[in-house]
Design a protein around this motif. Structure first.
Motif, PDB file in Angstrom:
ATOM      1  N   ASN A 493       0.808  -1.223   0.000  1.00  0.00           N
ATOM      2  CA  ASN A 493       0.000   0.000   0.000  1.00  0.00           C
ATOM      3  C   ASN A 493       0.835   1.264   0.000  1.00  0.00           C
ATOM      4  N   LYS A 494       2.153   1.129   0.153  1.00  0.00           N
ATOM      5  CA  LYS A 494       3.002   2.316   0.207  1.00  0.00           C
ATOM      6  C   LYS A 494       3.245   2.873  -1.184  1.00  0.00           C
ATOM      7  N   GLU A 495       3.432   4.187  -1.240  1.00  0.00           N
ATOM      8  CA  GLU A 495       3.850   4.814  -2.489  1.00  0.00           C
ATOM      9  C   GLU A 495       5.296   4.407  -2.780  1.00  0.00           C
ATOM     10  N   ASP A 496       5.680   4.456  -4.069  1.00  0.00           N
ATOM     11  CA  ASP A 496       7.043   4.089  -4.438  1.00  0.00           C
ATOM     12  C   ASP A 496       8.075   4.992  -3.783  1.00  0.00           C
ATOM     13  N   ASP A 497       7.686   6.253  -3.512  1.00  0.00           N
ATOM     14  CA  ASP A 497       8.645   7.177  -2.943  1.00  0.00           C
ATOM     15  C   ASP A 497       8.653   7.158  -1.416  1.00  0.00           C
ATOM     16  N   GLU A 498       7.831   6.296  -0.808  1.00  0.00           N
ATOM     17  CA  GLU A 498       7.850   6.195   0.641  1.00  0.00           C
ATOM     18  C   GLU A 498       9.027   5.353   1.094  1.00  0.00           C
ATOM     19  N   SER A 499       9.502   5.627   2.305  1.00  0.00           N
ATOM     20  CA  SER A 499      10.657   4.916   2.837  1.00  0.00           C
ATOM     21  C   SER A 499      10.325   3.439   3.036  1.00  0.00           C
ATOM     22  N   PRO A 500      11.226   2.530   2.604  1.00  0.00           N
ATOM     23  CA  PRO A 500      10.988   1.105   2.834  1.00  0.00           C
ATOM     24  C   PRO A 500      11.278   0.709   4.277  1.00  0.00           C
ATOM     25  N   GLY A 501      11.718   1.668   5.108  1.00  0.00           N
ATOM     26  CA  GLY A 501      12.085   1.350   6.489  1.00  0.00           C
ATOM     27  C   GLY A 501      13.561   1.041   6.593  1.00  0.00           C
ATOM     28  N   LEU A 502      13.997   0.778   7.816  1.00  0.00           N
ATOM     29  CA  LEU A 502      15.422   0.548   8.087  1.00  0.00           C
ATOM     30  C   LEU A 502      15.707  -0.944   8.209  1.00  0.00           C
ATOM     31  N   TYR A 503      16.818  -1.355   7.617  1.00  0.00           N
ATOM     32  CA  TYR A 503      17.301  -2.731   7.723  1.00  0.00           C
ATOM     33  C   TYR A 503      18.694  -2.681   8.334  1.00  0.00           C
ATOM     34  N   GLY A 504      18.874  -3.390   9.426  1.00  0.00           N
ATOM     35  CA  GLY A 504      20.184  -3.381  10.086  1.00  0.00           C
ATOM     36  C   GLY A 504      20.009  -3.581  11.580  1.00  0.00           C
ATOM     37  N   PHE A 505      20.846  -2.889  12.363  1.00  0.00           N
ATOM     38  CA  PHE A 505      20.806  -3.047  13.810  1.00  0.00           C
ATOM     39  C   PHE A 505      20.691  -1.689  14.488  1.00  0.00           C
ATOM     40  N   LEU A 506      19.786  -1.615  15.456  1.00  0.00           N
ATOM     41  CA  LEU A 506      19.608  -0.405  16.253  1.00  0.00           C
ATOM     42  C   LEU A 506      20.086  -0.700  17.665  1.00  0.00           C
ATOM     43  N   ASN A 507      21.136   0.003  18.072  1.00  0.00           N
ATOM     44  CA  ASN A 507      21.586  -0.096  19.451  1.00  0.00           C
ATOM     45  C   ASN A 507      20.835   0.942  20.278  1.00  0.00           C
ATOM     46  N   VAL A 508      20.228   0.498  21.360  1.00  0.00           N
ATOM     47  CA  VAL A 508      19.449   1.385  22.228  1.00  0.00           C
ATOM     48  C   VAL A 508      19.973   1.263  23.656  1.00  0.00           C
ATOM     49  N   ILE A 509      20.318   2.387  24.268  1.00  0.00           N
ATOM     50  CA  ILE A 509      20.645   2.410  25.700  1.00  0.00           C
ATOM     51  C   ILE A 509      19.454   3.030  26.426  1.00  0.00           C
ATOM     52  N   VAL A 510      18.848   2.258  27.319  1.00  0.00           N
ATOM     53  CA  VAL A 510      17.789   2.798  28.175  1.00  0.00           C
ATOM     54  C   VAL A 510      18.475   3.315  29.432  1.00  0.00           C
ATOM     55  N   HIS A 511      18.585   4.628  29.550  1.00  0.00           N
ATOM     56  CA  HIS A 511      19.344   5.222  30.654  1.00  0.00           C
ATOM     57  C   HIS A 511      18.536   5.237  31.949  1.00  0.00           C
ATOM     58  N   SER A 512      17.504   6.073  32.017  1.00  0.00           N
ATOM     59  CA  SER A 512      16.797   6.280  33.283  1.00  0.00           C
ATOM     60  C   SER A 512      15.398   6.817  33.001  1.00  0.00           C
ATOM     61  N   ALA A 513      14.619   6.969  34.060  1.00  0.00           N
ATOM     62  CA  ALA A 513      13.272   7.524  33.934  1.00  0.00           C
ATOM     63  C   ALA A 513      12.958   8.370  35.163  1.00  0.00           C
ATOM     64  N   THR A 514      12.158   9.411  34.959  1.00  0.00           N
ATOM     65  CA  THR A 514      11.730  10.280  36.060  1.00  0.00           C
ATOM     66  C   THR A 514      10.234  10.567  35.904  1.00  0.00           C
ATOM     67  N   GLY A 515       9.630  11.055  36.997  1.00  0.00           N
ATOM     68  CA  GLY A 515       8.229  11.460  36.928  1.00  0.00           C
ATOM     69  C   GLY A 515       7.256  10.512  37.587  1.00  0.00           C
ATOM     70  N   PHE A 516       7.764   9.413  38.194  1.00  0.00           N
ATOM     71  CA  PHE A 516       6.861   8.487  38.875  1.00  0.00           C
ATOM     72  C   PHE A 516       6.435   9.074  40.218  1.00  0.00           C
ATOM     73  N   LYS A 517       5.171   8.885  40.572  1.00  0.00           N
ATOM     74  CA  LYS A 517       4.616   9.500  41.779  1.00  0.00           C
ATOM     75  C   LYS A 517       4.993   8.737  43.054  1.00  0.00           C
ATOM     76  N   GLN A 518       5.142   7.412  42.935  1.00  0.00           N
ATOM     77  CA  GLN A 518       5.481   6.630  44.133  1.00  0.00           C
ATOM     78  C   GLN A 518       6.448   5.513  43.766  1.00  0.00           C
ATOM     79  N   SER A 519       7.148   5.027  44.783  1.00  0.00           N
ATOM     80  CA  SER A 519       8.155   3.986  44.556  1.00  0.00           C
ATOM     81  C   SER A 519       7.506   2.716  44.018  1.00  0.00           C
ATOM     82  N   SER A 520       8.138   2.135  42.993  1.00  0.00           N
ATOM     83  CA  SER A 520       7.612   0.918  42.374  1.00  0.00           C
ATOM     84  C   SER A 520       8.775   0.077  41.879  1.00  0.00           C
TER      85      SER A 520
END
Length: 864
Positions: A493-520
């Motif tokens: 369904n994509k147009e020919d000029d639309e991106s086919p997406g990425l092929y390869g490897f994505l390295n992701v570092i999940v550092h930290s999170a803030t904004g939680f109301k109570q300890s969990s």
């Protein structure tokens, strides 16, 4: 019966004016024929949807079919060279021919409207009128004037196209047509009143109801004797549809009219008038959702819709689900005979006041989900990649469009089947007055989004209700015009000029999170899209009893045409009595969710990029880095031959005086000690910093490496073993033999295949063969615990196939700088899947015979 839709045509004008902007290639004017083509292709993508007639006009936010009509190399911008100028002028004639054909069809529709108007007017003066004069005036308001305008335009344009020359002028006709758009303004302003009046008249007068459903429009002049039956609703919508295309018509024509041509300034003026006309209408529109009128002037608004897989008596069915302000509707999109318009068939609906996710009877179990083996899903992916390659090859060879259309039809069938068979996560809704319904989706993100949207709207709903058959039909018909998701999410369904997406490897570092109301107790998961659906790719460790978790964990995620990264943050529930029972299973609580688009341009830089994902007051800090397949699949020999990573296996085993490298034996031993029941072992990513620490320890022959391993997460040890094989300068199956393995696995005769594959295996160098058989036995033992660790032989082959077989860059069959990036990515997919099949073949063999006594002594040697 004519159905009252109540949607605002002005909102449609607003949407379609966006199509008329100067960015991109606009649809051509010949939209009637093109729409039929668009519908045909759209329905070809749904081989499992029933055929059914329709009475509702189809509205697409983008006329893809019309765009395709003139886009195959013909809409090139006009250049100054003579051949290009000549080609552009020739295209000008074809564009005008399309406009003429379109005008002829439009005039036949207006004639069909005028045909009953005259006898209705005559009857209005008798003692038994069908309609009053006022009702006739309201319903057919400005239709005669529109007919006269377009008849004059057609009569002026026809002889000029017949007596064609490149200097033929037509600009004055378009300029005059644009100057009469005020009549359309009057028609559009009256449109909703006309529809409401027609609906009331149909209900009050059976004779008019019969007339309104059987209006005859003549066919094109090639088949003048034939007529097509249309409803009054369909025909009254034609002028609304027509006016929204006015700027698109002129844009198309201007594109093929040289600046030096006398028509150019006239067409520019007509375009200016048309754009100003649409802008003047849009300025009056206050932002609001499309809606349909319900009782007492209230409005039922569409909030969300999408395609989903429903589980019906054990079978998977594709559905289009709609969330309105007061109800949840499940419908099936029917395929139309002739492909003229869409129609939905309502399967069921639940008023939001009656909908719950909690089952009334807690003992009621979720029906068994029919799982499709991973092997079958991968076979579909292989076919998809092969067909995509075939399409690209045919395009380069300039083969006929019929061949490409056949291939596209095959592609849509395979992609539709994959989309139908892939999801396995239950999303269950219950009607308090009746039964439960189960959908299958692939993403917890999507499931949470639907729940949130429904719960938020339920706060505003207080009354239950039931719809009459007429009201239900009206509602279902309105779905055609209100839908925001027009196409099943397939790459076809994509147009020919639309991106086919990425092929390869994505390295992701999940550092930290803030904004939680109570300890969990908090953890995150990462999802990416692949082949049209989302899959869970990674999970952080649980950070205990905190409002500010600091995970600092790195994951490597393989991308297959991916465009979006999603992150979900959960609270881990250890107390089973507090677990929320939803969809028949115990779940941890989602604390927040967010996503980021994987923009190829932004990710071209190989350095880490930091970002913050906001989710309902919670912020998660990430770093991302993308490596394309072209670079990620390189095997890089180590400069230091004293270590083990990046060093030939023969050198390592000779130095260690062993049959199997020490790193392989140590990792396998630790995994068999405490990782055999770990869910997703070898599939779930380990923490990258732990993996790098182990890599360094093995490289320097650290004597404390076994102590380090005993204290590390078992997924990091599994990741270290995979990294070792991935960084070998030559694959375990060797560069020399790799092409032979790829050809051997493709043999269709099972006897020939077994002979070929076993002989190739026994041709491997001794250290490679012994190490592989050692690993093979281990992987088979892992698969024996599949019921607990969820790692089947096929899952393990998927993880290890490319790692053990992927050739060095110099031996790869893929060009380093391909001119067709889509072909490259699909070729990678085919190559990876072939590697998976090779390893799976050996994993599925019960025994591997060893005809050579020398080989036998090697295989059964206990020396390490």
């Amino acid at each position: 019966m004519l159905c009252q839709t109540g949607f605002s045509p002005l909102l449609i004008l607003e949407r379609l004016q966006e199509d008329a902007s100067f960015s991109g290639t606009p649809p051509s004017y010949a939209y009637d024929a093109d729409r039929a083509e668009e519908q045909r292709r759209h329905h070809d993508m749904m081989p499992y949807i029933d055929d059914s007639p329709s009475s509702s006009p189809h509205l697409s936010s983008k006329s893809r079919g019309s765009r395709d009509t003139l886009s195959s190399g013909s809409l090139e911008s006009t250049k100054s060279s003579e051949p290009d100028l000549e080609k552009g002028l020739e295209m000008r004639k074809w564009v005008l021919s399309g406009i003429l054909a379109s005008e002829e069809t439009y005039l036949s529709h207006l004639e069909a409207l005028l045909l009953p108007m005259k006898p209705l007017k005559a009857a209005a003066t008798t003692s038994q009128p069908v309609l009053t004069s006022q009702q006739i005036e309201t319903i057919f308001f400005k239709v005669p004037e529109l007919y006269e305008i377009h008849k004059e335009f057609y009569d002026g344009l026809f002889p000029r196209v017949q007596q064609w020359s490149h200097q033929q002028r037509v600009g004055d006709l378009f300029q005059k047509l644009a100057s009469q758009l005020g009549v359309y303004r009057a028609f559009v302003d009256n449109y909703e009143v006309a529809m409401e009046t027609a609906e009331k008249c149909c209900q009050a007068n059976a004779q008019f109801a019969e007339i309104s459903e059987n209006l005859k429009a003549r066919s094109t002049k090639e088949s003048k004797d034939q007529t097509t039956k249309n409803s009054l609703e369909t025909l009254l919508y034609k002028p609304v549809d027509r006016v929204t295309r006015s700027t698109l018509v002129l844009h198309d024509l201007l594109k093929h009219t040289p600046v030096s041509h006398p028509d150019h300034p006239l067409l520019q003026d007509a375009l200016r008038i048309s754009q100003n006309f649409l802008s003047s209408i849009n300025e009056e529109i206050t932002p609001r959702r499309q809606s349909m009128t319900v009782k007492k002037g209230e409005h039922r608004q569409l909030l969300k819709d999408s395609f989903m897989v429903e589980l019906v008596e054990g079978a998977r069915k594709l559905r289009h689900v709609f969330l309105f302000t007061d109800l949840f509707l499940c419908a099936k999109l029917k395929k139309q005979i002739g492909g003229k318009s869409q129609q939905y068939d309502c399967k069921w609906y639940i008023p939001l006041t009656d909908l719950s996710f909690q089952m009334v009877d807690e003992s009621e179990a979720v029906p068994n989900i029919p799982l499709v083996p991973d092997e079958e899903l991968d076979a579909m992916k292989i076919k998809i990649s092969q067909i995509k390659n075939d399409i690209q090859r045919e395009k380069r060879a300039n083969k006929g469009s019929k061949v490409i259309e056949r291939l596209k039809k095959k592609l849509s069938e395979q992609e539709s089947l994959l989309l139908l068979m892939s999801p396995n996560m239950a999303f269950r809704v219950h009607n308090r007055n009746g039964k439960s319904y189960t959908f299958l989706i692939s993403s917890d993100y999507e499931r949470a989004e639907w729940r949130e949207n429904i719960r938020e709207q339920q706060k505003k709903c207080f009354k239950s209700f039931s719809l009459t058959s007429v009201e239900l039909q009206m509602l279902t018909n309105s779905c055609v015009k209100l839908q925001t998701v027009h196409n099943i999410p397939l790459t076809i369904n994509k147009e020919d000029d639309e991106s086919p997406g990425l092929y390869g490897f994505l390295n992701v570092i999940v550092h930290s999170a803030t904004g939680f109301k109570q300890s969990s107790n908090l953890y995150c998961t990462l999802e990416v899209d692949s082949f049209g659906y989302f899959v869970n790719k990674a999970k952080t460790r649980v950070y205990r009893d905190t409002t500010e978790p600091n995970w600092n964990e790195e994951f490597e995620i393989e991308l297959e045409g991916s465009q979006t990264l999603r992150i979900l943050c959960y609270e881990k529930c250890y107390n089973k009595t507090k677990l929320t029972k939803e969809d028949g299973e115990s779940t941890d609580r989602i604390m927040g969710k967010g996503q980021m688009q994987l923009d190829p341009q932004a990710l071209q830089d190989k350095d880490w990029q930091r970002t913050v994902i906001s989710m309902n007051g919670v912020e998660v800090k990430l770093s991302v880095k993308f490596t394309s397949r072209e670079f990620s699949l390189k095997r890089m020999p180590s400069r230091k031959q004293t270590g083990v990573f990046g060093v030939k296996i023969a050198i390592v085993t000779k130095r260690e005086r062993s049959k199997v490298p020490y790193i392989v034996r140590q990792c396998v031993e630790e995994i068999e000690r405490r990782g055999m029941e770990e869910v997703g072992i070898y599939r779930v990513s380990g923490v990258a910093t732990d993996i790098q620490a182990l890599k360094a320890a093995f490289d320097v022959n650290n004597k404390d490496v076994s102590v380090m391993m005993s204290e590390m997460d078992v997924n990091a040890i599994a990741g270290t073993l995979k990294l070792y094989f991935r960084e070998l300068p030559e694959p375990l199956f060797t560069d020399e033999l790799y092409p032979n393995f790829a050809e051997g696995i493709a043999l269709s005769d099972p006897v020939a295949k077994e002979s070929c594959m076993l002989n190739l295996l026994l041709s491997l160098p001794e250290p490679n063969l012994v190490t592989f058989l050692f690993l093979l036995d281990h992987l088979k033992r892992v698969a024996e615990r599949e019921s607990i660790n969820k790692m089947s032989l096929h899952n393990l082959a998927t993880v290890f196939g490319p790692t053990l077989l992927r050739p060095s860059e110099k031996d790869s069959k893929i060009p380093a700088n391909p001119t067709q990036p889509i072909t490259m990515t699909d070729s990678w997919s085919l190559e990876v899947m072939s590697q998976v099949q090779v390893l799976l073949y050996f994993l599925q063999l019960e025994t591997i015979p060893t005809p050579d006594s020398k080989r036998q002594s090697i295989l059964f040697s206990t020396e390490v």
